[in-house]
Design a protein around this motif. Sequence first.
Motif, PDB file in Angstrom:
ATOM      1  N   GLY A 298       0.823  -1.211   0.000  1.00 52.24           N
ATOM      2  CA  GLY A 298       0.000   0.000   0.000  1.00 52.24           C
ATOM      3  C   GLY A 298       0.847   1.247   0.000  1.00 52.24           C
ATOM      4  N   VAL A 299       1.901   1.246  -0.786  1.00 53.27           N
ATOM      5  CA  VAL A 299       2.894   2.323  -0.738  1.00 53.27           C
ATOM      6  C   VAL A 299       2.359   3.649  -1.272  1.00 53.27           C
ATOM      7  CG1 VAL A 299       3.919   1.865  -3.012  1.00 53.27           C
ATOM      8  CG2 VAL A 299       5.351   2.788  -1.171  1.00 53.27           C
ATOM      9  N   GLY A 300       1.251   3.639  -2.010  1.00 51.04           N
ATOM     10  CA  GLY A 300       0.785   4.854  -2.655  1.00 51.04           C
ATOM     11  C   GLY A 300       0.071   5.837  -1.755  1.00 51.04           C
ATOM     12  N   GLY A 301      -0.307   5.440  -0.529  1.00 47.84           N
ATOM     13  CA  GLY A 301      -0.996   6.348   0.383  1.00 47.84           C
ATOM     14  C   GLY A 301      -0.044   7.247   1.133  1.00 47.84           C
ATOM     15  N   GLY A 302      -0.598   8.075   2.009  1.00 51.55           N
ATOM     16  CA  GLY A 302       0.215   9.060   2.716  1.00 51.55           C
ATOM     17  C   GLY A 302       1.311   8.456   3.567  1.00 51.55           C
ATOM     18  N   VAL A 303       1.008   7.393   4.323  1.00 46.16           N
ATOM     19  CA  VAL A 303       2.020   6.752   5.172  1.00 46.16           C
ATOM     20  C   VAL A 303       3.097   6.113   4.301  1.00 46.16           C
ATOM     21  CG1 VAL A 303       2.441   4.958   6.890  1.00 46.16           C
ATOM     22  CG2 VAL A 303       0.369   6.353   7.031  1.00 46.16           C
ATOM     23  N   GLY A 304       2.655   5.410   3.262  1.00 46.59           N
ATOM     24  CA  GLY A 304       3.613   4.723   2.394  1.00 46.59           C
ATOM     25  C   GLY A 304       4.533   5.670   1.664  1.00 46.59           C
ATOM     26  N   VAL A 305       3.988   6.781   1.179  1.00 48.81           N
ATOM     27  CA  VAL A 305       4.793   7.771   0.466  1.00 48.81           C
ATOM     28  C   VAL A 305       5.874   8.349   1.376  1.00 48.81           C
ATOM     29  CG1 VAL A 305       4.687  10.121  -0.469  1.00 48.81           C
ATOM     30  CG2 VAL A 305       3.106   8.374  -1.296  1.00 48.81           C
ATOM     31  N   ALA A 306       5.510   8.619   2.630  1.00 46.29           N
ATOM     32  CA  ALA A 306       6.506   9.134   3.575  1.00 46.29           C
ATOM     33  C   ALA A 306       7.575   8.086   3.868  1.00 46.29           C
ATOM     34  CB  ALA A 306       5.822   9.561   4.867  1.00 46.29           C
ATOM     35  N   ALA A 307       7.152   6.862   4.156  1.00 45.03           N
ATOM     36  CA  ALA A 307       8.110   5.797   4.472  1.00 45.03           C
ATOM     37  C   ALA A 307       9.038   5.528   3.299  1.00 45.03           C
ATOM     38  CB  ALA A 307       7.357   4.530   4.862  1.00 45.03           C
ATOM     39  N   ALA A 308       8.500   5.589   2.080  1.00 48.35           N
ATOM     40  CA  ALA A 308       9.298   5.312   0.890  1.00 48.35           C
ATOM     41  C   ALA A 308      10.386   6.346   0.670  1.00 48.35           C
ATOM     42  CB  ALA A 308       8.398   5.249  -0.340  1.00 48.35           C
ATOM     43  N   GLN A 309      10.211   7.552   1.203  1.00 45.18           N
ATOM     44  CA  GLN A 309      11.239   8.584   1.085  1.00 45.18           C
ATOM     45  C   GLN A 309      12.229   8.536   2.243  1.00 45.18           C
ATOM     46  OE1 GLN A 309       9.620  12.573  -0.410  1.00 45.18           O
ATOM     47  NE2 GLN A 309       7.739  11.488   0.138  1.00 45.18           N
TER      48      GLN A 309
ATOM     49  N   SER B 113      16.805  -0.001   0.372  1.00 48.06           N
ATOM     50  CA  SER B 113      16.117  -0.115  -0.909  1.00 48.06           C
ATOM     51  C   SER B 113      14.656  -0.424  -0.629  1.00 48.06           C
ATOM     52  CB  SER B 113      16.738  -1.234  -1.755  1.00 48.06           C
ATOM     53  OG  SER B 113      18.095  -0.965  -2.035  1.00 48.06           O
ATOM     54  N   VAL B 114      13.762   0.027  -1.510  1.00 49.09           N
ATOM     55  CA  VAL B 114      12.335  -0.127  -1.254  1.00 49.09           C
ATOM     56  C   VAL B 114      11.647  -0.804  -2.433  1.00 49.09           C
ATOM     57  CG1 VAL B 114      10.168   1.048  -0.715  1.00 49.09           C
ATOM     58  CG2 VAL B 114      12.338   1.955   0.169  1.00 49.09           C
ATOM     59  N   VAL B 115      10.862  -1.827  -2.103  1.00 52.84           N
ATOM     60  CA  VAL B 115       9.913  -2.434  -3.035  1.00 52.84           C
ATOM     61  C   VAL B 115       8.532  -2.097  -2.490  1.00 52.84           C
ATOM     62  CG1 VAL B 115       9.036  -4.584  -4.009  1.00 52.84           C
ATOM     63  CG2 VAL B 115      11.496  -4.303  -3.610  1.00 52.84           C
ATOM     64  N   GLY B 116       7.626  -1.655  -3.376  1.00 48.84           N
ATOM     65  CA  GLY B 116       6.311  -1.254  -2.895  1.00 48.84           C
ATOM     66  C   GLY B 116       5.190  -1.795  -3.751  1.00 48.84           C
ATOM     67  N   SER B 117       4.118  -2.225  -3.098  1.00 54.16           N
ATOM     68  CA  SER B 117       2.937  -2.671  -3.839  1.00 54.16           C
ATOM     69  C   SER B 117       1.914  -1.555  -3.884  1.00 54.16           C
ATOM     70  CB  SER B 117       2.328  -3.918  -3.197  1.00 54.16           C
ATOM     71  OG  SER B 117       1.732  -3.617  -1.946  1.00 54.16           O
ATOM     72  N   ALA B 118       1.302  -1.397  -5.045  1.00 51.58           N
ATOM     73  CA  ALA B 118       0.265  -0.387  -5.245  1.00 51.58           C
ATOM     74  C   ALA B 118      -0.480  -0.740  -6.517  1.00 51.58           C
ATOM     75  CB  ALA B 118       0.884   1.006  -5.357  1.00 51.58           C
ATOM     76  N   ALA B 119      -1.626  -0.105  -6.709  1.00 52.57           N
ATOM     77  CA  ALA B 119      -2.399  -0.318  -7.929  1.00 52.57           C
ATOM     78  C   ALA B 119      -1.583   0.088  -9.149  1.00 52.57           C
ATOM     79  CB  ALA B 119      -3.686   0.490  -7.866  1.00 52.57           C
ATOM     80  N   GLU B 120      -1.882  -0.533 -10.273  1.00 49.49           N
ATOM     81  CA  GLU B 120      -1.137  -0.258 -11.501  1.00 49.49           C
ATOM     82  C   GLU B 120      -1.215   1.212 -11.878  1.00 49.49           C
ATOM     83  OE1 GLU B 120       1.533  -1.116 -14.306  1.00 49.49           O
ATOM     84  OE2 GLU B 120       0.769  -2.564 -12.832  1.00 49.49           O
ATOM     85  N   GLY B 121      -2.332   1.865 -11.566  1.00 49.22           N
ATOM     86  CA  GLY B 121      -2.484   3.268 -11.894  1.00 49.22           C
ATOM     87  C   GLY B 121      -1.544   4.185 -11.128  1.00 49.22           C
ATOM     88  N   LYS B 122      -0.951   3.679 -10.061  1.00 49.59           N
ATOM     89  CA  LYS B 122      -0.020   4.481  -9.266  1.00 49.59           C
ATOM     90  C   LYS B 122       1.444   4.175  -9.593  1.00 49.59           C
ATOM     91  CE  LYS B 122      -3.177   5.012  -5.339  1.00 49.59           C
ATOM     92  NZ  LYS B 122      -3.375   4.848  -3.881  1.00 49.59           N
ATOM     93  N   ARG B 123       1.671   3.309 -10.583  1.00 47.02           N
ATOM     94  CA  ARG B 123       3.033   2.876 -10.896  1.00 47.02           C
ATOM     95  C   ARG B 123       3.975   4.063 -11.139  1.00 47.02           C
ATOM     96  NH1 ARG B 123       6.029  -1.417 -13.068  1.00 47.02           N
ATOM     97  NH2 ARG B 123       4.195  -2.792 -13.109  1.00 47.02           N
TER      98      ARG B 123
END
Length: 316
Positions: free
Chosen positions: A150-161, A169-179
């Motif tokens: 669920g990397v595309g939401g607010g928490v995931g976006v912050a953690a990914a940065q 290194s980060v691998v993240g799952s999200a809908a294809e539309g958020k690729r």
Amino acid sequence: MQKAYVHSYFGGPEAEHFADLPIPAPGPGQLLLAVRAAGVNPVDWKRRSGRRPAGAPEVLLPAVMGGEAAGEVAALGPGVTGFAVGDAVLGGPSTGGYAQYTLLAADAAVRKPAEVSWTDAAVLPIAAATGYGAVRRLALPRGATLLITGVGGGVGVAAAQVAPHLGLSVVGSAAEGKRAAVEALGVVHVASGPGLAARVRAAAPAGIDGVLDLVGGQVLHEAAGLLADRERLVSGADRATVGALGGAPVGPVRDPRLLGAVVELVRTGVLDPMVTRVVPFARAAEAVRAVEGGHTLGKVVLEMPPPAGPPGVAAP
């Protein structure tokens, strides 16, 4: 009086409405905040629907929605020191953020630097602080690989940065539309949905060292199976399941030290809060529906109108 957006009973969106409420008076140790912007989070509509964590205090109705806000100190409660009327601060309010005025514990307030906008500041107390705290809690060594579901939401976006800033290194799952948006953060995107574990293994053949789960349920089960050490598993979405799997829920985010560190990362350009939608307060329902739909990328913010009028200043 002030305008506030409330829910008058527990239920669906029909429980929400605007209300004219008295401006609250700050008590001992509290600040009265003239709200400039308020973050919109999934927890807001979940609380409206009646979900309440075990041990949480009873909600008095009508309840002002919103758990994070940024604004200017309008009055000081008795005994408050270290702040002055007019100071720019942010934090998790005790009387709801979807209002022109709210109360904030002085010991939980963090100053807003001039370099950080009101709308960015308003989304830091919950999502960004949760993402930062979760990555720090995992304590992965530099060079490790973190999976964020669920990397595309607010928490995931912050953690990914935050993670690359700590050498991960980060691998993240999200809908294809958020690729595209996910990959722009430097994250290796894998499509969400059944069969996630196989796609993650293909994307990270050297293995996954830690998991930050933001989805729960079956996704959490699949992600946990990728780990050799379940102590490297945390979830912000499914406390019961993560405990049964040997992991832990993300820790408390109402920590001004965590929030202060996040504010500094934003000030220095390390962290972009990814505010993707700013909605006028008059259209609060629209903002909540966008988040409740579950497909928002980044953060949604309510921008508040000018203060309702001078509330008066309480002496320390």
